[in-house]
Design a protein around this motif. Structure first.
Motif, PDB file in Angstrom:
ATOM      1  N   ARG A   8      -0.130  -1.398  -2.084  1.00 37.14           N
ATOM      2  CA  ARG A   8      -0.815  -1.207  -0.861  1.00 37.14           C
ATOM      3  C   ARG A   8      -2.108  -2.184  -0.740  1.00 37.14           C
ATOM      4  NH1 ARG A   8       0.539   3.563   1.518  1.00 37.14           N
ATOM      5  NH2 ARG A   8       1.522   4.983   0.094  1.00 37.14           N
ATOM      6  N   ARG A   9      -2.268  -2.498   0.719  1.00 38.76           N
ATOM      7  CA  ARG A   9      -3.250  -3.502   0.827  1.00 38.76           C
ATOM      8  C   ARG A   9      -4.568  -2.763   1.288  1.00 38.76           C
ATOM      9  NH1 ARG A   9      -0.129  -6.918  -1.112  1.00 38.76           N
ATOM     10  NH2 ARG A   9       1.653  -7.516  -0.110  1.00 38.76           N
ATOM     11  N   GLY A  10      -5.580  -3.896   0.891  1.00 36.37           N
ATOM     12  CA  GLY A  10      -7.246  -3.368   1.251  1.00 36.37           C
ATOM     13  C   GLY A  10      -7.584  -3.494   2.661  1.00 36.37           C
ATOM     14  N   ILE A  11      -8.623  -3.528   2.898  1.00 33.76           N
ATOM     15  CA  ILE A  11      -9.205  -3.796   4.320  1.00 33.76           C
ATOM     16  C   ILE A  11      -8.701  -5.235   4.966  1.00 33.76           C
ATOM     17  CG2 ILE A  11     -11.388  -2.367   4.047  1.00 33.76           C
ATOM     18  CD1 ILE A  11     -12.654  -4.842   3.428  1.00 33.76           C
ATOM     19  N   PHE A  12      -8.790  -6.065   4.068  1.00 31.30           N
ATOM     20  CA  PHE A  12      -7.899  -7.429   4.905  1.00 31.30           C
ATOM     21  C   PHE A  12      -6.554  -7.677   4.405  1.00 31.30           C
ATOM     22  CE2 PHE A  12     -12.571  -8.422   4.315  1.00 31.30           C
ATOM     23  CZ  PHE A  12     -12.794  -8.452   5.533  1.00 31.30           C
ATOM     24  N   GLU A  69      -3.585  -6.315   5.346  1.00 31.59           N
ATOM     25  CA  GLU A  69      -2.702  -6.491   6.718  1.00 31.59           C
ATOM     26  C   GLU A  69      -2.718  -7.784   7.363  1.00 31.59           C
ATOM     27  OE1 GLU A  69       0.389  -4.754   6.787  1.00 31.59           O
ATOM     28  OE2 GLU A  69      -0.172  -3.921   5.125  1.00 31.59           O
ATOM     29  N   ASP A  70      -3.954  -7.963   7.389  1.00 32.43           N
ATOM     30  CA  ASP A  70      -4.344  -9.277   8.031  1.00 32.43           C
ATOM     31  C   ASP A  70      -3.848 -10.703   7.503  1.00 32.43           C
ATOM     32  OD1 ASP A  70      -5.587  -8.051  10.258  1.00 32.43           O
ATOM     33  OD2 ASP A  70      -7.683  -8.334   9.277  1.00 32.43           O
TER      34      ASP A  70
END
Length: 96
Positions: free
Chosen positions: A54-58, A60-61
Motif C-alpha cells: 500500500r502507498r502512503g500520502i505521496f 499514488e502521486d
C-alpha cells in the motif's frame, strides 16, 4: 575520481540520503509534468494490493506502474537514467 577509502563514511552516507530524497522530489515533479491522464495511458498499475504494498500520502502521486507504451519506456528510462547518472556523479565523482 578519488579513492573512496579515504572519504569519511558519514559524508558518503549523507550524499546517499541526499540523492535518495532528491530522487523522490524528481519523481514527484516528473509525475506532475506527465499528468494523471498520460500515466493511465502509458503505464499499468498493479491490480492486487496487499498490506505490504500500500502507498502512503505521496504514494499514488509517484506510483507510475510498469510501462506499456513507448512513451512510458521513455519516461521510465528518463527517470532512472537521470537518478543513476546524478547519483553516480554526486557520490563517486564530485569531490568531497
Amino acid at each position: 575520481m578519488t579513492g573512496m577509502e579515504n572519504v569519511d563514511s558519514l559524508a558518503v552516507c549523507s550524499r546517499v540520503f541526499q540523492v535518495f530524497f532528491g530522487s523522490f522530489i524528481y519523481i514527484f515533479l516528473v509525475a506532475k509534468q506527465v499528468g494523471p491522464e498520460n500515466k493511465k495511458l502509458w503505464f499499468r498499475k498493479r491490480k492486487k494490493y496487499t498490506f505490504f504494498n500500500r502507498r502512503g500520502i505521496f504514494g499514488e502521486d509517484i506510483n507510475f506502474g510498469y510501462p506499456v507504451t513507448w512513451q512510458g519506456l521513455v519516461v521510465f528510462f528518463l527517470i532512472y537514467g537521470v537518478i543513476f547518472a546524478f547519483g553516480y556523479w554526486y557520490i563517486f565523482v564530485h569531490a568531497y
